[in-house]
Scaffold this motif. Structure first.
Motif, PDB file in Angstrom:
ATOM      1  N   LEU A 293       0.786  -1.329   0.009  1.00 44.55           N
ATOM      2  CA  LEU A 293       0.028   0.137   0.144  1.00 44.55           C
ATOM      3  C   LEU A 293       0.800   1.301  -0.026  1.00 44.55           C
ATOM      4  N   PRO A 294       0.463   2.225  -0.857  1.00 36.76           N
ATOM      5  CA  PRO A 294       1.395   3.466  -0.781  1.00 36.76           C
ATOM      6  C   PRO A 294       1.231   4.078   0.593  1.00 36.76           C
ATOM      7  N   TYR A 295       2.097   4.865   0.812  1.00 36.80           N
ATOM      8  CA  TYR A 295       2.121   5.423   2.370  1.00 36.80           C
ATOM      9  C   TYR A 295       0.964   6.596   2.230  1.00 36.80           C
ATOM     10  N   SER A 296       0.805   7.234   1.082  1.00 39.93           N
ATOM     11  CA  SER A 296      -0.519   8.065   0.984  1.00 39.93           C
ATOM     12  C   SER A 296      -1.748   7.564   1.441  1.00 39.93           C
ATOM     13  N   TRP A 297      -1.821   6.194   1.222  1.00 32.31           N
ATOM     14  CA  TRP A 297      -3.327   5.532   1.545  1.00 32.31           C
ATOM     15  C   TRP A 297      -3.137   4.823   3.131  1.00 32.31           C
ATOM     16  N   TYR A 298      -2.369   5.661   3.841  1.00 31.30           N
ATOM     17  CA  TYR A 298      -2.207   4.887   5.413  1.00 31.30           C
ATOM     18  C   TYR A 298      -3.628   4.733   6.045  1.00 31.30           C
ATOM     19  N   ARG A 299      -4.564   5.888   5.775  1.00 31.74           N
ATOM     20  CA  ARG A 299      -5.701   5.540   6.224  1.00 31.74           C
ATOM     21  C   ARG A 299      -6.555   4.334   6.137  1.00 31.74           C
ATOM     22  N   LEU A 300      -6.120   3.527   4.938  1.00 32.65           N
ATOM     23  CA  LEU A 300      -6.563   2.217   4.792  1.00 32.65           C
ATOM     24  C   LEU A 300      -5.955   1.131   5.462  1.00 32.65           C
TER      25      LEU A 300
END
Length: 403
Positions: A98-105
């Motif tokens: 998962l990309p770090y920018s999608w950490y909310r997932l």
């Protein structure tokens, strides 16, 4: 001590291969927690989010453990173990990529990964009464409990090594691949189906299995014990922080684990010719934990106390495994251990939260006060549980309680 039981286990077909495959399958699963925490921290920029992700993973595991264990009893452990193991590996790879920018997932993905944790532990313990009998059954439960202590030491250490020398992403991917291969190996050793013995009566419902004069107290005692372990673990971290050296926590954890391994090996080698009650072991553990309350000001004294208390951990856990296995119908063995695992997951989360509040409000030593109190509650819960007798077998006990 008599090492004959261990020699007999070594010679019993399938025992060592089953234990080895289960240990190798569980090791990378335990190792994931450190890379997962660092991945969440790196993505969100704080350890608070790491706690959220870890909590989501634990909730998923606790929720699904009973479902998979029950399905393994109904449909056969092989398909369930292999299917969930492969799915867990896939979700771990998703987490790693998962990309770090999608950490909310991350919490959602972690919860789904937790849901697919393979019921390796439950399936392993359900196998013991089927292939081992008599005094060797007590020895194999002791060996299982002792090996579990080693896993809790080396699993996180392995995860920390992967994070240190590679990265959290690489660590999760390595764990996913290794676990998938090892769980497949373990799964192939399981029965492809579970024929039901009609003479034993119908399979119990979940309610009948859990709400029982003997099984319910054991499950309560197990949850209390795991809560106590979580409290004690946090207490060791608090002691290290109080002394200004975080390495102390690792040393104390290792000392307790060494004590548990020592006690487990000795317990498995004892003749086992006498009737024994699990509540007595729990009470002795409570007494040894209580000694640690007065040793928190000295790291050396606390280490000695933790070693002594550790010597009773594996024997007590092994006795709980043996009793709940012996007092459960064979057709529900995997499920009852699944309930125990779920109770342990919930107990660990609650124990950590309560211990944190207790330490903040009253001081470090009260982590051990809480642990001692919980083990006393576990002792009281076990008073009415029938003792282990040398002539007992799981088949006899299981048939006796099937109704």
């Amino acid at each position: 001590m008599d090492l004959t039981a261990y020699r007999d286990l070594w010679k019993t077909q399938g025992v060592m291969a089953l234990l080895a495959s289960a240990l190798i399958a569980r090791l990378p699963v335990l190792a994931t927690m450190v890379p997962l925490a660092f991945l969440a921290k790196d993505a969100a920029g704080n350890f608070g989010w790491a706690g959220v992700v870890a909590g989501a993973y634990s909730v998923g595991t606790a929720f699904a453990s009973v479902i998979w264990s029950r399905m393994a009893d109904r449909k056969g452990a092989r398909k369930v173990v292999i299917g969930t193991g492969m799915a867990w590996g896939v979700w771990m790879a998703v987490l790693a990529l998962l990309p770090y920018s999608w950490y909310r997932l991350l919490p959602v993905a972690a919860a789904l990964a937790g849901v697919f944790v393979a019921p390796v532990t439950s399936a392993l313990r359900a196998n013991w009464p089927r292939i081992v009998h008599g005094s060797r059954l007590r020895a194999v439960y002791s060996l299982d409990a002792t090996a579990q202590e080693l896993l809790f030491v080396f699993g996180p250490m392995l995860g920390a090594i992967m994070v240190s020398f590679a990265s959290p992403r690489a660590g999760l991917l390595a764990c996913a691949v290794t676990a998938a291969a090892a769980i497949w190996w373990f799964g192939l050793s399981q029965q492809s189906g579970v024929p039901h013995d009609e003479e034993a009566g119908p399979r119990p419902t979940a309610w009948q299995l859990v709400v029982h004069p003997h099984r319910t107290p054991i499950l309560i005692a197990w949850a209390c014990l795991v809560m106590g372990f979580a409290s004690m673990s946090l207490g060791m971290v608090a002691v290290a922080d109080e002394h200004g050296n975080r390495l102390i926590a690792g040393i104390l954890e290792t000392v307790a684990a060494v004590g548990s391994v020592t006690g487990g090996v000795i317990n498995g080698a004892l003749p086992g010719g006498r009737t024994s009650s699990v509540w007595r072991r729990m009470l002795l553990l409570a007494a040894l934990v209580a000694v640690c309350i007065f040793a928190t000001s000295s790291v050396v004294a606390l280490a000695i106390g933790m070693f002594a208390a550790g010597c009773m951990i594996a024997p007590t856990v092994a006795a709980l495994y043996e009793r709940i296995g012996a007092l459960t119908p064979t057709s529900a063995h995997t499920e009852i251990f699944g309930w125990a695992q779920s109770g342990g997951m919930v107990g660990s989360a609650v124990g950590s939260a309560v211990a944190g509040a207790v330490v903040e409000a009253f001081g470090v030593r009260y982590a051990w006060v809480l642990t001692a109190g919980l083990t006393v509650l576990a002792t009281l819960s076990l008073l009415r549980v029938p003792p282990h007798r040398p002539l007992d077998t799981s088949a006899v006990d299981g048939a006796a309680v099937a109704a």
